[in-house]
Design a protein around this motif. Structure first.
Motif, short mmCIF file in Angstrom:
data_model
loop_
_atom_site.label_atom_id
_atom_site.label_comp_id
_atom_site.label_asym_id
_atom_site.label_seq_id
_atom_site.Cartn_x
_atom_site.Cartn_y
_atom_site.Cartn_z
N GLY A 70 4.51 76.06 -80.37
CA GLY A 70 4.59 74.72 -79.79
C GLY A 70 4.11 73.65 -80.73
O GLY A 70 4.14 73.80 -81.94
N GLY A 71 3.70 72.54 -80.18
CA GLY A 71 3.24 71.42 -80.97
C GLY A 71 4.34 70.40 -81.22
O GLY A 71 5.35 70.36 -80.54
N ALA A 72 4.10 69.56 -82.21
CA ALA A 72 5.01 68.45 -82.48
C ALA A 72 6.41 68.92 -82.86
O ALA A 72 7.40 68.30 -82.46
CB ALA A 72 4.44 67.57 -83.59
N ALA B 164 9.82 67.85 -80.93
CA ALA B 164 10.88 67.14 -81.63
C ALA B 164 12.22 67.86 -81.53
O ALA B 164 13.25 67.24 -81.28
CB ALA B 164 10.50 66.93 -83.09
N VAL B 165 12.22 69.17 -81.71
CA VAL B 165 13.46 69.94 -81.65
C VAL B 165 14.03 69.97 -80.24
O VAL B 165 15.23 69.84 -80.04
CB VAL B 165 13.23 71.39 -82.18
CG1 VAL B 165 14.44 72.26 -81.91
CG2 VAL B 165 12.92 71.35 -83.67
N GLN B 166 13.18 70.11 -79.23
CA GLN B 166 13.67 70.29 -77.86
C GLN B 166 13.79 69.00 -77.06
O GLN B 166 14.58 68.95 -76.11
CB GLN B 166 12.75 71.27 -77.12
CG GLN B 166 12.79 72.66 -77.72
CD GLN B 166 11.85 73.64 -77.03
OE1 GLN B 166 11.21 73.31 -76.04
NE2 GLN B 166 11.76 74.83 -77.57
N ASN B 167 13.04 67.95 -77.40
CA ASN B 167 13.00 66.78 -76.53
C ASN B 167 13.31 65.44 -77.19
O ASN B 167 13.63 64.48 -76.49
CB ASN B 167 11.61 66.66 -75.88
CG ASN B 167 11.25 67.90 -75.09
OD1 ASN B 167 12.00 68.35 -74.27
ND2 ASN B 167 10.08 68.46 -75.39
N ALA B 168 13.16 65.33 -78.48
CA ALA B 168 13.33 64.03 -79.14
C ALA B 168 14.76 63.53 -79.01
O ALA B 168 15.71 64.32 -78.95
CB ALA B 168 12.93 64.14 -80.60
#
Length: 142
Positions: free
Chosen positions: A26-28, A32-36
Motif C-alpha cells: 500500500g501507501g502512496a 496513485a495507481v488505483q485512485n489518482a
C-alpha cells in the motif's frame, strides 16, 4: 520508493512524467495507481541526488535494474533531444520479460538515434530476445 521522475528537462516543462510501481503493502504508490485521476493535483519533494546527464562526457553508459530505469530514461531522452552525438548505451536488467515496460520506447530510440544502443538483461542472464544494437550505430542487430 517505487516511483520516480522519468521526463527529460528538455521537453515540455509544464508536464512531469512519473513512473509508479504498485506495491502490495500500500501507501502512496497504491493510491496513485488505483485512485489518482488525470490532472489531479499532487504534492511532492525532490528530486534529490546528483544523477544528472553530463553533456561533456566522451560516452554515456546507463545501467539500471527494475524501476531504477526512470531517471535513466530521462537522461537517454535528453541525450537524444539535445543532439548528443557520442555513444550512449542503455543496459536494463529486470526479473521477468514483462518488467520491461519501456521496451518499445527504447527500441524506437535505438532506431532513430544512430549513437544509442539498448540491451535488456533478465536477472538470470541475457534475455532470449535481446533487442537493439550490440554497439552504437548498428541499428537493431543482435
Amino acid at each position: 520508493r517505487p516511483y520516480s521522475i522519468a521526463s527529460a528537462p528538455t521537453g515540455d516543462l509544464t508536464r512531469l512524467e512519473i513512473h509508479l510501481k504498485d506495491q502490495a503493502h500500500g501507501g502512496a504508490s497504491t493510491y496513485a495507481v488505483q485512485n489518482a485521476r488525470v490532472d489531479e493535483e499532487v504534492f511532492g519533494v525532490g528530486p534529490m541526488g546528483d544523477c544528472v546527464f553530463d553533456k561533456t562526457a566522451d560516452a554515456i553508459v546507463l545501467i539500471a535494474g527494475g524501476m531504477g530505469i526512470t531517471s535513466l530514461k530521462a537522461m537517454a531522452d535528453e541525450a537524444v533531444q539535445c543532439g548528443y552525438a557520442k555513444p550512449v548505451m542503455m543496459i536494463w536488467s529486470a526479473k521477468d520479460k514483462e518488467d520491461f515496460y519501456l521496451h518499445a520506447h527504447f527500441q524506437e530510440l535505438s532506431q532513430t538515434a544512430s549513437n544509442f544502443a539498448y540491451h535488456e538483461i533478465i536477472a538470470n542472464g541475457l534475455s532470449d530476445e535481446m533487442i537493439s544494437a550490440s554497439s552504437p550505430g548498428s541499428r537493431g542487430s543482435k
